[in-house]
Design a protein around this motif. Structure first.
Motif, PDB file in Angstrom:
ATOM      1  N   UNK A  32       0.809  -1.223   0.000  1.00 39.43           N
ATOM      2  CA  UNK A  32       0.000   0.000   0.000  1.00 39.43           C
ATOM      3  C   UNK A  32       0.846   1.278   0.000  1.00 39.43           C
ATOM      4  N   UNK A  33       1.941   1.270   0.755  1.00 38.32           N
ATOM      5  CA  UNK A  33       2.702   2.517   0.920  1.00 38.32           C
ATOM      6  C   UNK A  33       4.121   2.509   0.420  1.00 38.32           C
ATOM      7  N   UNK A  34       4.592   1.347  -0.064  1.00 31.89           N
ATOM      8  CA  UNK A  34       5.966   1.277  -0.546  1.00 31.89           C
ATOM      9  C   UNK A  34       6.968   1.378   0.596  1.00 31.89           C
ATOM     10  N   UNK A  35       8.216   1.629   0.221  1.00 30.16           N
ATOM     11  CA  UNK A  35       9.296   1.663   1.220  1.00 30.16           C
ATOM     12  C   UNK A  35       9.087   2.748   2.266  1.00 30.16           C
ATOM     13  N   UNK A  36       8.448   3.859   1.891  1.00 31.81           N
ATOM     14  CA  UNK A  36       8.253   4.967   2.834  1.00 31.81           C
ATOM     15  C   UNK A  36       7.315   4.611   3.982  1.00 31.81           C
ATOM     16  N   UNK A  37       6.555   3.526   3.813  1.00 29.01           N
ATOM     17  CA  UNK A  37       5.619   3.119   4.857  1.00 29.01           C
ATOM     18  C   UNK A  37       6.292   2.234   5.905  1.00 29.01           C
ATOM     19  N   UNK A  38       7.562   1.914   5.694  1.00 27.33           N
ATOM     20  CA  UNK A  38       8.262   0.989   6.582  1.00 27.33           C
ATOM     21  C   UNK A  38       9.493   1.631   7.197  1.00 27.33           C
ATOM     22  N   UNK A  39       9.816   1.186   8.395  1.00 30.13           N
ATOM     23  CA  UNK A  39      11.096   1.548   8.994  1.00 30.13           C
ATOM     24  C   UNK A  39      12.188   0.761   8.277  1.00 30.13           C
ATOM     25  N   UNK A  40      13.449   1.206   8.437  1.00 25.47           N
ATOM     26  CA  UNK A  40      14.556   0.518   7.765  1.00 25.47           C
ATOM     27  C   UNK A  40      14.627  -0.959   8.144  1.00 25.47           C
ATOM     28  N   UNK A  41      14.450  -1.262   9.433  1.00 26.62           N
ATOM     29  CA  UNK A  41      14.566  -2.664   9.850  1.00 26.62           C
ATOM     30  C   UNK A  41      13.437  -3.499   9.248  1.00 26.62           C
ATOM     31  N   UNK A  42      12.275  -2.875   9.006  1.00 27.20           N
ATOM     32  CA  UNK A  42      11.154  -3.611   8.419  1.00 27.20           C
ATOM     33  C   UNK A  42      11.407  -3.908   6.940  1.00 27.20           C
ATOM     34  N   UNK A  43      12.000  -2.962   6.238  1.00 18.05           N
ATOM     35  CA  UNK A  43      12.350  -3.206   4.839  1.00 18.05           C
ATOM     36  C   UNK A  43      13.381  -4.323   4.750  1.00 18.05           C
ATOM     37  N   UNK A  44      14.339  -4.302   5.658  1.00 16.76           N
ATOM     38  CA  UNK A  44      15.341  -5.362   5.694  1.00 16.76           C
ATOM     39  C   UNK A  44      14.700  -6.698   6.059  1.00 16.76           C
ATOM     40  N   UNK A  45      13.712  -6.653   6.945  1.00 15.47           N
ATOM     41  CA  UNK A  45      12.958  -7.873   7.274  1.00 15.47           C
ATOM     42  C   UNK A  45      12.373  -8.511   6.028  1.00 15.47           C
ATOM     43  N   UNK A  46      11.770  -7.699   5.170  1.00 10.48           N
ATOM     44  CA  UNK A  46      11.145  -8.233   3.956  1.00 10.48           C
ATOM     45  C   UNK A  46      12.153  -8.984   3.099  1.00 10.48           C
ATOM     46  N   UNK A  47      13.352  -8.416   2.990  1.00  7.60           N
ATOM     47  CA  UNK A  47      14.397  -9.091   2.209  1.00  7.60           C
ATOM     48  C   UNK A  47      14.818 -10.392   2.893  1.00  7.60           C
ATOM     49  N   UNK A  48      14.970 -10.340   4.211  1.00  7.96           N
ATOM     50  CA  UNK A  48      15.411 -11.528   4.948  1.00  7.96           C
ATOM     51  C   UNK A  48      14.366 -12.642   4.929  1.00  7.96           C
ATOM     52  N   UNK A 103      22.870  -9.635  -1.671  1.00  7.33           N
ATOM     53  CA  UNK A 103      23.654  -9.267  -2.862  1.00  7.33           C
ATOM     54  C   UNK A 103      22.757  -9.115  -4.087  1.00  7.33           C
ATOM     55  N   UNK A 104      21.659  -9.867  -4.147  1.00  7.23           N
ATOM     56  CA  UNK A 104      20.677  -9.692  -5.235  1.00  7.23           C
ATOM     57  C   UNK A 104      20.006  -8.324  -5.110  1.00  7.23           C
ATOM     58  N   UNK A 105      19.650  -7.951  -3.881  1.00  4.07           N
ATOM     59  CA  UNK A 105      19.052  -6.627  -3.645  1.00  4.07           C
ATOM     60  C   UNK A 105      20.021  -5.532  -4.079  1.00  4.07           C
ATOM     61  N   UNK A 106      21.302  -5.672  -3.697  1.00  2.00           N
ATOM     62  CA  UNK A 106      22.309  -4.675  -4.067  1.00  2.00           C
ATOM     63  C   UNK A 106      22.471  -4.593  -5.586  1.00  2.00           C
ATOM     64  N   UNK A 107      22.588  -5.754  -6.246  1.00  2.00           N
ATOM     65  CA  UNK A 107      22.774  -5.777  -7.699  1.00  2.00           C
ATOM     66  C   UNK A 107      21.561  -5.193  -8.417  1.00  2.00           C
ATOM     67  N   UNK A 108      20.381  -5.455  -7.902  1.00  2.00           N
ATOM     68  CA  UNK A 108      19.157  -4.931  -8.522  1.00  2.00           C
ATOM     69  C   UNK A 108      19.115  -3.409  -8.460  1.00  2.00           C
ATOM     70  N   UNK A 109      19.520  -2.860  -7.310  1.00  2.00           N
ATOM     71  CA  UNK A 109      19.516  -1.402  -7.166  1.00  2.00           C
ATOM     72  C   UNK A 109      20.532  -0.774  -8.118  1.00  2.00           C
ATOM     73  N   UNK A 110      21.681  -1.427  -8.293  1.00  5.63           N
ATOM     74  CA  UNK A 110      22.697  -0.913  -9.203  1.00  5.63           C
ATOM     75  C   UNK A 110      22.231  -0.978 -10.653  1.00  5.63           C
ATOM     76  N   UNK A 111      21.587  -2.084 -11.021  1.00  7.33           N
ATOM     77  CA  UNK A 111      21.091  -2.232 -12.396  1.00  7.33           C
ATOM     78  C   UNK A 111      20.007  -1.203 -12.702  1.00  7.33           C
TER      79      UNK A 111
END
Length: 225
Positions: A19-35, A84-92
């Motif tokens: 609903x709100x994208x990354x701005x709707x989450x704290x940093x640790x919550x965004x990292x949670x999603x990746x983990x 590392x996939x998250x990092x590579x995706x942001x770079x691409x």
């Protein structure tokens, strides 16, 4: 945390993100999603908070070297690969906004691209962006990589590469792992040598950018070229 509570927490987190994208989450919550992608059957909030406490912020976590990440309890190959996939995706994504496009008219996209590639490198790296006659980026070449505070640069090699690529203009980019993007005396002297070498063979130096996690500086904006 019980399985039902964990699953409910994950779904609520995903729904807030949808609903709100990354701005709707704290940093640790965004990292949670990746983990969650790497560890599907465990509460990953404690690991997300541990990683942020260790490395400082989200960008530092995903750009950390694999061997450093593995020093953290709970981080295995799956977690490292996911980050590392998250990092590579942001770079691409950042690269796609500048490659083969006029970079001088899309300067912020260029800064974003350089920052995603270099801001969190642990060693100093010197790259050259080679442009065509319409100032479109045709190549991004890592010319040298050095220690934490020194990279050897050879002006003749840079101009030679420009001629090989048919490039008529260049932008120099290097990082300061210290976090301070202020140009050093050596940076200024080296830039002048490259500019003079380019003039003799019709290769224009548009700018020299210094990238760091503390920001960036532009030689052109500082009237150094």
């Amino acid at each position: 945390m019980s399985d039902d509570h964990r699953l409910g927490h994950r779904e609520r987190l995903k729904e807030r993100f949808r609903k709100g994208g990354a701005n709707a989450l704290a940093e640790y919550e965004l990292l949670e999603l990746a983990l969650m992608l790497a560890i599907p059957r465990r509460d990953v909030k404690p690991l997300a908070k541990t990683l942020l406490a260790e490395f400082g912020n989200y960008a530092e976590v995903i750009s950390a070297p694999p061997e450093r990440l593995k020093e953290i309890s709970g981080v295995g190959d799956n977690v490292v690969t996911t980050l590392k996939i998250v990092e590579a995706s942001s770079q691409k994504l950042a690269q796609s906004k500048v490659l083969e496009k006029p970079v001088l008219s899309n300067w912020q996209a260029l800064i974003n691209y350089c920052s995603s590639e270099m801001a969190y490198k642990k060693n100093e790296q010197f790259r050259v962006l080679f442009l065509d006659r319409k100032n479109r980026l045709i190549a991004d070449v890592k010319m040298q990589e050095g220690t934490i505070d020194h990279t050897p640069v050879y002006p003749r090699e840079i101009i030679k590469k420009a001629l090989e690529l048919g490039s008529t203009a260049i932008i120099l980019v290097h990082n300061h792992p210290s976090g301070d993007p202020t140009p050093s005396r050596e940076d200024i002297e080296m830039t002048k040598k490259i500019m003079e070498a380019g003039k003799q063979l019709g290769v224009i130096l548009h700018d020299h950018l210094i990238i760091s996690k503390g920001g960036h500086s532009s030689f052109k904006s500082l009237d150094l070229i």
